[in-house]
Design a protein around this motif. Structure first.
Motif, mmCIF file in Angstrom:
data_model
loop_
_atom_site.group_PDB
_atom_site.id
_atom_site.type_symbol
_atom_site.label_atom_id
_atom_site.label_comp_id
_atom_site.label_asym_id
_atom_site.label_seq_id
_atom_site.Cartn_x
_atom_site.Cartn_y
_atom_site.Cartn_z
ATOM 1 N N ALA A 102 0.834 -1.204 0.000
ATOM 2 C CA ALA A 102 0.000 0.000 0.000
ATOM 3 C C ALA A 102 0.871 1.257 0.000
ATOM 4 O O ALA A 102 0.554 2.245 -0.673
ATOM 5 N N ALA A 103 1.975 1.235 0.756
ATOM 6 C CA ALA A 103 2.870 2.392 0.815
ATOM 7 C C ALA A 103 3.512 2.666 -0.533
ATOM 8 O O ALA A 103 3.618 3.816 -0.974
ATOM 9 N N MET A 104 3.944 1.609 -1.224
ATOM 10 C CA MET A 104 4.552 1.775 -2.545
ATOM 11 C C MET A 104 3.551 2.353 -3.536
ATOM 12 O O MET A 104 3.894 3.205 -4.361
ATOM 13 N N ARG A 105 2.332 1.900 -3.439
ATOM 14 C CA ARG A 105 1.295 2.419 -4.349
ATOM 15 C C ARG A 105 0.943 3.867 -4.002
ATOM 16 O O ARG A 105 0.732 4.689 -4.896
ATOM 17 N N TRP A 106 0.883 4.170 -2.703
ATOM 18 C CA TRP A 106 0.585 5.539 -2.292
ATOM 19 C C TRP A 106 1.664 6.491 -2.791
ATOM 20 O O TRP A 106 1.358 7.570 -3.309
ATOM 21 N N MET A 107 2.930 6.125 -2.622
ATOM 22 C CA MET A 107 4.015 6.995 -3.055
ATOM 23 C C MET A 107 4.061 7.130 -4.576
ATOM 24 O O MET A 107 4.374 8.192 -5.106
ATOM 25 N N SER A 108 3.739 6.061 -5.291
ATOM 26 C CA SER A 108 3.676 6.142 -6.756
ATOM 27 C C SER A 108 2.589 7.113 -7.186
ATOM 28 O O SER A 108 2.772 7.914 -8.109
ATOM 29 N N ALA A 109 1.434 7.048 -6.508
ATOM 30 C CA ALA A 109 0.349 7.981 -6.805
ATOM 31 C C ALA A 109 0.754 9.415 -6.495
ATOM 32 O O ALA A 109 0.427 10.346 -7.241
ATOM 33 N N ALA A 110 1.487 9.603 -5.394
ATOM 34 C CA ALA A 110 1.936 10.942 -5.017
ATOM 35 C C ALA A 110 2.900 11.515 -6.046
ATOM 36 O O ALA A 110 2.810 12.694 -6.416
ATOM 37 N N TRP A 111 3.819 10.691 -6.533
ATOM 38 C CA TRP A 111 4.755 11.148 -7.564
ATOM 39 C C TRP A 111 4.001 11.492 -8.849
ATOM 40 O O TRP A 111 4.284 12.499 -9.498
ATOM 41 N N GLY A 112 3.046 10.652 -9.222
ATOM 42 C CA GLY A 112 2.267 10.929 -10.417
ATOM 43 C C GLY A 112 1.496 12.228 -10.295
ATOM 44 O O GLY A 112 1.470 13.048 -11.229
ATOM 45 N N ALA A 113 0.881 12.446 -9.136
ATOM 46 C CA ALA A 113 0.137 13.688 -8.908
ATOM 47 C C ALA A 113 1.058 14.897 -8.954
ATOM 48 O O ALA A 113 0.687 15.956 -9.491
ATOM 49 N N ALA A 114 2.272 14.761 -8.405
ATOM 50 C CA ALA A 114 3.229 15.872 -8.417
ATOM 51 C C ALA A 114 3.602 16.261 -9.840
ATOM 52 O O ALA A 114 3.685 17.456 -10.172
ATOM 53 N N PHE A 115 3.796 15.288 -10.705
ATOM 54 C CA PHE A 115 4.138 15.590 -12.085
ATOM 55 C C PHE A 115 2.958 16.183 -12.846
ATOM 56 O O PHE A 115 3.145 17.016 -13.741
ATOM 57 N N LEU A 116 1.755 15.778 -12.508
ATOM 58 C CA LEU A 116 0.576 16.378 -13.135
ATOM 59 C C LEU A 116 0.424 17.842 -12.712
ATOM 60 O O LEU A 116 0.079 18.704 -13.527
ATOM 61 N N ILE A 117 0.676 18.107 -11.430
ATOM 62 C CA ILE A 117 0.636 19.495 -10.954
ATOM 63 C C ILE A 117 1.717 20.324 -11.640
ATOM 64 O O ILE A 117 1.482 21.469 -12.041
ATOM 65 N N ASP A 118 2.908 19.741 -11.773
ATOM 66 C CA ASP A 118 4.005 20.415 -12.470
ATOM 67 C C ASP A 118 3.608 20.753 -13.901
ATOM 68 O O ASP A 118 3.870 21.854 -14.402
ATOM 69 N N SER A 119 2.953 19.806 -14.565
ATOM 70 C CA SER A 119 2.524 20.016 -15.943
ATOM 71 C C SER A 119 1.533 21.169 -16.047
ATOM 72 O O SER A 119 1.655 22.047 -16.915
ATOM 73 N N ALA A 120 0.543 21.181 -15.158
ATOM 74 C CA ALA A 120 -0.462 22.250 -15.175
ATOM 75 C C ALA A 120 0.174 23.606 -14.889
ATOM 76 O O ALA A 120 -0.163 24.616 -15.523
ATOM 77 N N ALA A 121 1.123 23.635 -13.945
ATOM 78 C CA ALA A 121 1.796 24.893 -13.613
ATOM 79 C C ALA A 121 2.633 25.397 -14.778
ATOM 80 O O ALA A 121 2.695 26.608 -15.043
ATOM 81 N N ARG A 122 3.290 24.493 -15.488
ATOM 82 C CA ARG A 122 4.102 24.888 -16.650
ATOM 83 C C ARG A 122 3.229 25.515 -17.745
ATOM 84 O O ARG A 122 3.617 26.496 -18.375
ATOM 85 N N ILE A 123 2.067 24.922 -17.974
ATOM 86 C CA ILE A 123 1.165 25.469 -18.992
ATOM 87 C C ILE A 123 0.701 26.868 -18.581
ATOM 88 O O ILE A 123 0.674 27.799 -19.406
#
Length: 221
Positions: free
Chosen positions: A158-179
């Motif tokens: 569960a921890a590995m999946r949670w952290m993977s989701a957190a990294w994915g969300a961080a990159f999505l936020i980064d993408s939106a901020a860049r745009i």
């Protein structure tokens, strides 16, 4: 008589004998070539009097050229390399047709956004992004402990999946901020702010992941 190809156990970690180079040194080298050189080249070209669109195009060609060189040197195209090449090539082609500097600035957001979606998509795979990426950087004994924990502890999975989701969300936020930056801020300000955003985001998510990972491993020991 030819020898039968050796089977590799997917649970066996990558050892120093098979791992190419030092991960930290490779990361620094990649950061310099993918971020430092293009950024310095852009502002150098702007100081020399080149227009924004052309300076962005030339500086943005550095990571693309490096990726092509890597593929040619290794004589194989991995799924990640093909994905990156496709995104960068499509973004460049669209920009060449429009001549829009802001669209060229936003090109990087496509890559980080798709990367974030891919990280989240690995939650549906047998093992998520965080596990498969980190286990290859660990010492052999630690990596074996991770594989054992994955098989034995639901909380570890569960921890590995949670952290993977957190990294994915961080990159999505980064993408939106860049745009948002690409279309609202002065063009010459965006390249350096994009680097600041990326570094800040990575530092924050790495720190959070390490803190969470330590607490999680402490509960398993």
């Amino acid at each position: 008589m030819t020898a039968e190809p050796q089977r590799i156990d997917e649970r066996a970690p990558v050892t120093a004998a098979t791992e190419p180079g030092n991960p930290k040194a490779d990361l620094i080298r990649t950061a310099v070539m993918e971020v430092g050189v293009p950024l310095g080249l852009y502002y150098g070209l702007r100081a020399a009097g080149l227009g924004q669109w052309l300076a962005l195009l030339v500086s943005g060609a550095v990571p693309l050229a490096r990726l092509i060189h890597t593929v040619a040197a290794e004589r194989r195209v991995s799924a990640v390399s093909l994905f990156t090449l496709s995104v960068m090539a499509c973004g460049t082609a669209i920009t060449l047709l429009t001549g829009d500097a802001r669209l060229l600035l936003a090109r990087e957001s496509y890559l980080t956004g798709l990367l974030g979606l891919w990280m989240i998509g690995t939650l549906l795979a047998r093992r998520p992004f965080m596990f498969t990426t980190m286990v290859r950087m660990l010492p052999e004994e630690t990596a074996r402990t991770w594989y054992s924990s994955w098989e034995r502890h639901a909380s570890f999975r569960a921890a590995m999946r949670w952290m993977s989701a957190a990294w994915g969300a961080a990159f999505l936020i980064d993408s939106a901020a860049r745009i948002a930056m690409a279309y609202t801020l002065p063009v010459d300000l965006v390249p350096v702010l994009s680097v600041v955003l990326l570094v800040g985001m990575l530092m924050a998510i790495v720190r959070i992941s390490k803190s969470y990972g330590r607490r999680m491993m402490a509960r398993l020991t």
